[in-house]
Design a protein around this motif. Structure first.
Motif, mmCIF file in Angstrom:
data_model
loop_
_atom_site.group_PDB
_atom_site.id
_atom_site.type_symbol
_atom_site.label_atom_id
_atom_site.label_comp_id
_atom_site.label_asym_id
_atom_site.label_seq_id
_atom_site.Cartn_x
_atom_site.Cartn_y
_atom_site.Cartn_z
ATOM 1 N N LEU A 132 -7.216 0.898 1.510
ATOM 2 C CA LEU A 132 -7.919 1.085 2.781
ATOM 3 C C LEU A 132 -9.405 0.734 2.674
ATOM 4 C CD1 LEU A 132 -6.237 4.386 4.008
ATOM 5 C CD2 LEU A 132 -5.735 2.020 4.685
ATOM 6 N N ALA A 133 -9.784 0.059 1.599
ATOM 7 C CA ALA A 133 -11.181 -0.360 1.431
ATOM 8 C C ALA A 133 -11.550 -1.376 2.499
ATOM 9 C CB ALA A 133 -11.379 -0.973 0.044
ATOM 10 N N ARG A 151 -7.648 -12.769 6.481
ATOM 11 C CA ARG A 151 -6.180 -12.849 6.365
ATOM 12 C C ARG A 151 -5.685 -11.967 5.218
ATOM 13 N NH1 ARG A 151 -4.833 -18.402 7.122
ATOM 14 N NH2 ARG A 151 -4.873 -17.741 9.283
ATOM 15 N N ASP A 152 -6.394 -11.999 4.087
ATOM 16 C CA ASP A 152 -6.003 -11.166 2.951
ATOM 17 C C ASP A 152 -6.157 -9.681 3.282
ATOM 18 O OD1 ASP A 152 -5.365 -13.389 1.424
ATOM 19 O OD2 ASP A 152 -7.290 -13.412 0.361
ATOM 20 N N LEU A 153 -7.243 -9.319 3.972
ATOM 21 C CA LEU A 153 -7.428 -7.939 4.401
ATOM 22 C C LEU A 153 -6.289 -7.508 5.325
ATOM 23 C CD1 LEU A 153 -9.133 -5.299 4.803
ATOM 24 C CD2 LEU A 153 -10.139 -6.477 6.769
ATOM 25 N N ARG A 176 0.623 -4.094 4.517
ATOM 26 C CA ARG A 176 1.479 -3.506 3.462
ATOM 27 C C ARG A 176 1.322 -1.988 3.440
ATOM 28 N NH1 ARG A 176 -0.464 -8.058 0.787
ATOM 29 N NH2 ARG A 176 -2.050 -6.838 -0.305
ATOM 30 N N TRP A 177 0.087 -1.513 3.559
ATOM 31 C CA TRP A 177 -0.145 -0.069 3.569
ATOM 32 C C TRP A 177 0.533 0.576 4.783
ATOM 33 C CZ3 TRP A 177 -2.467 3.348 6.914
ATOM 34 C CH2 TRP A 177 -2.603 4.653 6.420
ATOM 35 N N LEU A 178 0.408 -0.046 5.948
ATOM 36 C CA LEU A 178 1.032 0.507 7.163
ATOM 37 C C LEU A 178 2.555 0.551 7.047
ATOM 38 C CD1 LEU A 178 -0.956 -0.967 10.180
ATOM 39 C CD2 LEU A 178 -0.690 1.442 9.568
ATOM 40 N N ALA A 191 -7.645 -4.705 11.349
ATOM 41 C CA ALA A 191 -6.475 -5.246 10.648
ATOM 42 C C ALA A 191 -5.215 -4.473 11.019
ATOM 43 C CB ALA A 191 -6.709 -5.208 9.137
ATOM 44 N N ALA A 192 -5.324 -3.164 11.170
ATOM 45 C CA ALA A 192 -4.168 -2.351 11.561
ATOM 46 C C ALA A 192 -3.705 -2.708 12.970
ATOM 47 C CB ALA A 192 -4.514 -0.867 11.473
#
Length: 193
Positions: A73-74, A115-117, A123-125, A146-147
């Protein structure tokens, strides 16, 4: 199973006021006061997480939250632009800034691309959707963006068109690979049970 995630953006900071790429600087006095006044207004959560950045950790503390830092989440790693203002970078590297703002796969600063962020947060979501109970996370505005990109399945090219005001709550509720979204409420209206 239904996942519920509340993403809280950090309070106003000196860097944000100066349109400076985050440099780990402190919250400003107004930001601290607003966060403290919202302490206790957020709903209870099964887990409290925090972006490892200084302003997120300080916002969580001012809100009375003891969050666990989560590297996924950084905020966006802006490499050598860290600590500089957007005007400074724009004057020194106008073409690089133009590419960075228009091409989500570009990272002329030597850090991470948008895009990487977005992929990292997606993936985290995906994992958060399977967690029991509510997750509350104090995260950088770009993590909220991003979310939202992931939750709505919109192109990452709209990333910079999403504004995330300081100290607001974005709520995601999801099931079966799909998210519903509630945007930008102040913590006093932080989420329904």
């Amino acid at each position: 199973m239904t996942g519920r995630v509340l993403l809280v953006s950090p309070a106003m900071s000196v860097s944000l006021r100066q349109a400076r790429f985050d440099d780990g600087g402190p919250l400003d006095d107004t930001g601290v006061a607003r966060a403290r006044s919202a302490a206790g207004a957020l709903p209870s959560a099964a887990r409290v997480l925090v972006s490892p950045g200084e302003r997120c950790r300080r916002t969580a503390a001012a809100l009375g939250l003891d969050g666990v830092p989560v590297q996924e989440l950084a905020g966006l790693d802006v490499g050598r632009w860290r600590g500089r203002t957007l005007d400074e970078v724009g004057a020194a590297e106008p073409e690089a800034v133009g590419r960075w703002l228009s091409d989500p796969g570009c990272a002329p600063h030597g850090g991470e691309s948008v895009r990487d962020l977005c992929a990292r947060v997606a993936r985290w979501l995906a994992n958060a959707q399977d967690l029991e109970g509510r997750t509350l996370a104090v995260v950088e505005p770009e993590v909220v963006r991003a979310a939202v990109v992931d939750a709505l399945g919109i192109p990452d090219s709209v990333f910079w068109r999403l504004d995330v005001p300081p100290l607001t709550v974005t709520e995601l509720s999801g099931r079966a690979g799909r998210w519903n979204l509630r945007l930008g409420r102040p913590p006093a209206a932080g989420g329904s049970d």
